[in-house]
Write a protein that holds these residues in place. Structure first.
Motif, PDB file in Angstrom:
ATOM      1  N   ILE A   1      16.913 -18.008 -25.885  1.00 51.03           N
ATOM      2  CA  ILE A   1      17.652 -18.528 -24.730  1.00 51.03           C
ATOM      3  C   ILE A   1      18.814 -17.591 -24.397  1.00 51.03           C
ATOM      4  N   ILE A   2      18.861 -17.154 -23.124  1.00 51.62           N
ATOM      5  CA  ILE A   2      19.911 -16.230 -22.694  1.00 51.62           C
ATOM      6  C   ILE A   2      20.894 -16.875 -21.718  1.00 51.62           C
ATOM      7  N   GLY A   3      20.568 -18.083 -21.236  1.00 46.42           N
ATOM      8  CA  GLY A   3      21.433 -18.781 -20.305  1.00 46.42           C
ATOM      9  C   GLY A   3      20.762 -20.046 -19.814  1.00 46.42           C
ATOM     10  N   HIS A   4      21.340 -20.667 -18.766  1.00 52.88           N
ATOM     11  CA  HIS A   4      20.781 -21.878 -18.173  1.00 52.88           C
ATOM     12  C   HIS A   4      20.798 -21.746 -16.651  1.00 52.88           C
ATOM     13  N   THR A   5      19.828 -22.367 -16.013  1.00 47.76           N
ATOM     14  CA  THR A   5      19.746 -22.279 -14.547  1.00 47.76           C
ATOM     15  C   THR A   5      20.948 -22.960 -13.904  1.00 47.76           C
ATOM     16  N   ASP A   6      21.282 -22.459 -12.689  1.00 45.95           N
ATOM     17  CA  ASP A   6      22.410 -23.045 -11.956  1.00 45.95           C
ATOM     18  C   ASP A   6      22.331 -22.558 -10.508  1.00 45.95           C
ATOM     19  N   THR A   7      23.465 -22.582  -9.821  1.00 43.40           N
ATOM     20  CA  THR A   7      23.510 -22.215  -8.398  1.00 43.40           C
ATOM     21  C   THR A   7      24.509 -21.098  -8.131  1.00 43.40           C
ATOM     22  N   THR A   8      24.908 -20.327  -9.148  1.00 41.56           N
ATOM     23  CA  THR A   8      25.892 -19.263  -8.912  1.00 41.56           C
ATOM     24  C   THR A   8      25.301 -18.197  -7.997  1.00 41.56           C
ATOM     25  N   GLY A   9      26.173 -17.518  -7.262  1.00 43.89           N
ATOM     26  CA  GLY A   9      25.702 -16.518  -6.309  1.00 43.89           C
ATOM     27  C   GLY A   9      25.246 -17.169  -5.024  1.00 43.89           C
ATOM     28  N   LEU A  10      24.263 -16.603  -4.376  1.00 42.98           N
ATOM     29  CA  LEU A  10      23.813 -17.074  -3.066  1.00 42.98           C
ATOM     30  C   LEU A  10      22.632 -18.029  -3.207  1.00 42.98           C
ATOM     31  N   ALA A  11      22.668 -18.883  -4.191  1.00 42.80           N
ATOM     32  CA  ALA A  11      21.594 -19.848  -4.429  1.00 42.80           C
ATOM     33  C   ALA A  11      21.893 -21.149  -3.701  1.00 42.80           C
ATOM     34  N   GLY A  12      20.872 -21.654  -2.998  1.00 39.83           N
ATOM     35  CA  GLY A  12      21.057 -22.914  -2.290  1.00 39.83           C
ATOM     36  C   GLY A  12      20.883 -24.127  -3.173  1.00 39.83           C
ATOM     37  N   GLY A  13      20.204 -23.961  -4.324  1.00 37.14           N
ATOM     38  CA  GLY A  13      19.984 -25.061  -5.245  1.00 37.14           C
ATOM     39  C   GLY A  13      19.780 -24.524  -6.648  1.00 37.14           C
ATOM     40  N   ASP A  14      19.747 -25.417  -7.615  1.00 31.91           N
ATOM     41  CA  ASP A  14      19.611 -25.015  -9.018  1.00 31.91           C
ATOM     42  C   ASP A  14      18.230 -24.400  -9.250  1.00 31.91           C
ATOM     43  N   HIS A  15      18.180 -23.137  -9.652  1.00 33.81           N
ATOM     44  CA  HIS A  15      16.909 -22.464  -9.963  1.00 33.81           C
ATOM     45  C   HIS A  15      17.194 -21.148 -10.675  1.00 33.81           C
ATOM     46  N   LEU A  16      16.119 -20.530 -11.134  1.00 33.35           N
ATOM     47  CA  LEU A  16      16.205 -19.196 -11.730  1.00 33.35           C
ATOM     48  C   LEU A  16      15.599 -18.194 -10.760  1.00 33.35           C
ATOM     49  N   HIS A  17      16.352 -17.153 -10.445  1.00 33.30           N
ATOM     50  CA  HIS A  17      15.788 -16.004  -9.728  1.00 33.30           C
ATOM     51  C   HIS A  17      15.337 -15.005 -10.791  1.00 33.30           C
ATOM     52  N   PHE A  18      14.026 -14.755 -10.857  1.00 29.56           N
ATOM     53  CA  PHE A  18      13.440 -13.905 -11.891  1.00 29.56           C
ATOM     54  C   PHE A  18      12.852 -12.656 -11.236  1.00 29.56           C
ATOM     55  N   SER A  19      13.368 -11.493 -11.642  1.00 28.87           N
ATOM     56  CA  SER A  19      12.886 -10.224 -11.090  1.00 28.87           C
ATOM     57  C   SER A  19      12.360  -9.330 -12.199  1.00 28.87           C
ATOM     58  N   VAL A  20      11.416  -8.478 -11.834  1.00 27.87           N
ATOM     59  CA  VAL A  20      10.917  -7.439 -12.718  1.00 27.87           C
ATOM     60  C   VAL A  20      11.156  -6.110 -12.027  1.00 27.87           C
ATOM     61  N   LEU A  21      11.641  -5.118 -12.787  1.00 28.42           N
ATOM     62  CA  LEU A  21      11.896  -3.796 -12.222  1.00 28.42           C
ATOM     63  C   LEU A  21      11.245  -2.727 -13.082  1.00 28.42           C
ATOM     64  N   VAL A  22      10.739  -1.708 -12.412  1.00 24.77           N
ATOM     65  CA  VAL A  22      10.164  -0.540 -13.075  1.00 24.77           C
ATOM     66  C   VAL A  22      10.962   0.682 -12.651  1.00 24.77           C
ATOM     67  N   GLN A  23      11.725   1.217 -13.586  1.00 25.02           N
ATOM     68  CA  GLN A  23      12.539   2.412 -13.354  1.00 25.02           C
ATOM     69  C   GLN A  23      13.298   2.318 -12.022  1.00 25.02           C
ATOM     70  N   GLY A  24      13.997   1.209 -11.847  1.00 22.53           N
ATOM     71  CA  GLY A  24      14.879   1.052 -10.697  1.00 22.53           C
ATOM     72  C   GLY A  24      14.251   0.423  -9.476  1.00 22.53           C
ATOM     73  N   VAL A  25      12.953   0.132  -9.502  1.00 24.32           N
ATOM     74  CA  VAL A  25      12.257  -0.428  -8.342  1.00 24.32           C
ATOM     75  C   VAL A  25      11.859  -1.874  -8.631  1.00 24.32           C
ATOM     76  N   PHE A  26      12.245  -2.796  -7.733  1.00 24.70           N
ATOM     77  CA  PHE A  26      11.786  -4.173  -7.843  1.00 24.70           C
ATOM     78  C   PHE A  26      10.274  -4.230  -7.604  1.00 24.70           C
ATOM     79  N   VAL A  27       9.562  -4.926  -8.502  1.00 24.69           N
ATOM     80  CA  VAL A  27       8.104  -5.045  -8.366  1.00 24.69           C
ATOM     81  C   VAL A  27       7.708  -6.511  -8.442  1.00 24.69           C
ATOM     82  N   ASN A  28       6.462  -6.780  -8.086  1.00 22.33           N
ATOM     83  CA  ASN A  28       5.951  -8.141  -8.064  1.00 22.33           C
ATOM     84  C   ASN A  28       5.835  -8.704  -9.478  1.00 22.33           C
ATOM     85  N   PRO A  29       6.620  -9.716  -9.836  1.00 15.72           N
ATOM     86  CA  PRO A  29       6.535 -10.277 -11.193  1.00 15.72           C
ATOM     87  C   PRO A  29       5.181 -10.893 -11.511  1.00 15.72           C
TER      88      PRO A  29
END
Length: 447
Positions: A398-426
């Motif tokens: 466990i690294i944290g808990h979901t919430d609404t910090t930042g530009l989130a409209g509701g409680d959720h996790l924004h999950f991204s995958v990156l390959v050498q600096g490029v956002f890719v389809n998780p």
């Protein structure tokens, strides 16, 4: 009268001695010209560039010769003779020559060679030939580029997707893969074999170039095209409505953290956040995830995102923001929005190392993990952060808990995958079959 003539003769003699002394110390000076060379490597390749500098602060420079010697081959690169005055010498005290040559075009081959620089000044020494300096600068020529073998037969890649390229380099060299102008680092495996994870940004609809390159110590470079198949992939266009309630609820968070977010009204604050701050945040993420991975690639299966969650938004959505019926902004959504119960624990999608754990603008409280081989995962909108930069984490920790910090409209996790600096389809990295067939199986013989 005799005293007068004696005085006159003495003055004449003193003047003659003065002139003779001046000529002796200036026109008969014995300091040879100074020679230096900048930029000449110990090992040179097919393009050789260097600068020769000469200096003589005494009588000045009279003649200069610059030669390249290899075996019986003598190449005169430059020869100059500067005008001089018998009494004053040469007015040329400093000179520099810049050379850029192709050894192959000059008929030179591989092996040892010497750059020889000779210079004479305008002194009366050596029967008026001047003081001479001669310096030889040894180096070696390596004119053969590195050998490259692309081991991946056909590389399948899609817009917003990832791929693995395997290749072998026949000698120690800087190498990698270039895809649409972006360089992806190759990581050494064994027996001269390298693995490069590459990515095609969601905004790129075509492949303009796709090649493996290697450049040796001498600067010899070879590029080999990668055989690829571009899979067509479409991403949705989404209309996002911005309400006054959303602005009143979310903009104070940014106003309290960023003085420059203070605008004439909350809508203009939102536009600054959604455009300027988003760009700034994404640049920081790209910088962090473009650094060389600090750990070995230990992935044994697919990534595992937030358990027992529902997907609320897709990667690659091209979002268009409307306020009171008028389009005011747009942005790419570069991750998955996953929602479960409020304040759900967020596990690490795989074992890795924490490279960022802090507040990050539109992403709120954010953690970025390095999984090796240039693969990174990002977890955003967290309530709090329960790990520290530099910390190793295990899969599922466990690294944290979901919430609404930042530009989130509701409680959720924004999950991204990156390959050498490029956002890719998780979704690719969450798919067991894709990870096995495209990543793990090709890597297995070399791990």
């Amino acid at each position: 009268m005799k005293t007068f003539f004696k005085t006159l003769i003495l003055l004449f003699f003193l003047a003659l001695c003065g002139v003779a002394g001046y000529l002796f110390f200036t026109r008969m000076e014995g300091a040879a010209p100074q020679i230096s060379v900048e930029g000449l490597p110990k090992l040179a390749g097919r393009r050789l560039s260097f600068t020769v500098r000469l200096r003589d602060s005494g009588s000045g420079l009279h003649r200069v010769r610059v030669l390249l010697l290899q075996g019986r081959k003598h190449l005169l690169l430059r020869e100059e003779t500067y005008p001089l005055s018998f009494w004053k010498g040469s007015s040329v005290k400093n000179v520099s020559y810049r050379f850029t040559i192709s050894p192959l075009e000059k008929g030179l081959g591989e092996g040892p060679a010497r750059l020889v620089v000779e210079a004479w000044d305008a002194s009366w020494r050596n029967a008026l030939k001047g003081n001479q300096s001669r310096k030889a600068f040894p180096f070696a020529l390596d004119l053969t580029p590195p050998r490259i073998t692309v081991l991946s037969s056909t590389v399948y890649i899609a817009r917003g997707g990832s791929a693995l390229v395997l290749y072998r380099v026949g000698e120690k060299a800087r190498s990698g893969v270039r895809l649409n102008g972006r360089v992806f680092r190759g990581y050494p495996l064994k027996r001269g074999i390298y693995a490069a994870l590459v990515a095609l940004p969601v905004s790129d609809t075509t492949v303009r170039e796709f090649l493996v390159f290697a450049e040796d110590e001498a600067g010899n470079r070879l590029e080999i095209p990668v055989n690829y198949y571009l899979q067509r992939r479409r991403y949705p266009r989404v209309r996002m409505r911005i309400s006054d309630g959303f602005l009143q609820r979310k903009m104070p968070e940014f106003l309290s953290r960023y003085p420059e977010a203070q605008k004439e009204d909350l809508l203009k604050t939102f536009l600054w956040v959604n455009q300027t701050l988003r760009q700034r945040n994404n640049q920081k993420i790209a910088e962090i995830t473009s650094r060389p991975s600090e750990i070995s690639f230990t992935l044994q299966g697919p990534l595992k995102a937030l358990p027992h969650s529902a997907k609320r938004s897709d990667f690659g959505e091209h979002r268009f923001y409307y306020y009171r019926g008028r389009r005011v902004s747009q942005a790419w959504h570069l991750g998955l929005d996953l929602a479960s119960v409020a304040h759900s624990p967020v596990p690490a999608a795989a074992a890795g190392k924490v490279v960022f754990a802090d507040y990050l603008g539109i992403y709120g409280n954010t953690v970025i993990l390095d999984h090796g081989l240039g693969l990174y995962t990002l977890y955003a909108h967290l309530a709090g952060i329960e790990v520290q930069p530099g910390q190793r984490v295990s899969a599922g920790q466990i690294i944290g808990h979901t919430d609404t910090t930042g530009l989130a409209g509701g409680d959720h996790l924004h999950f991204s995958v990156l390959v050498q600096g490029v956002f890719v389809n998780p979704m690719e990295w969450l798919d067991p079959r894709w990870v096995a067939n495209r990543i793990l199986n090709p890597l297995s013989p070399y791990r």
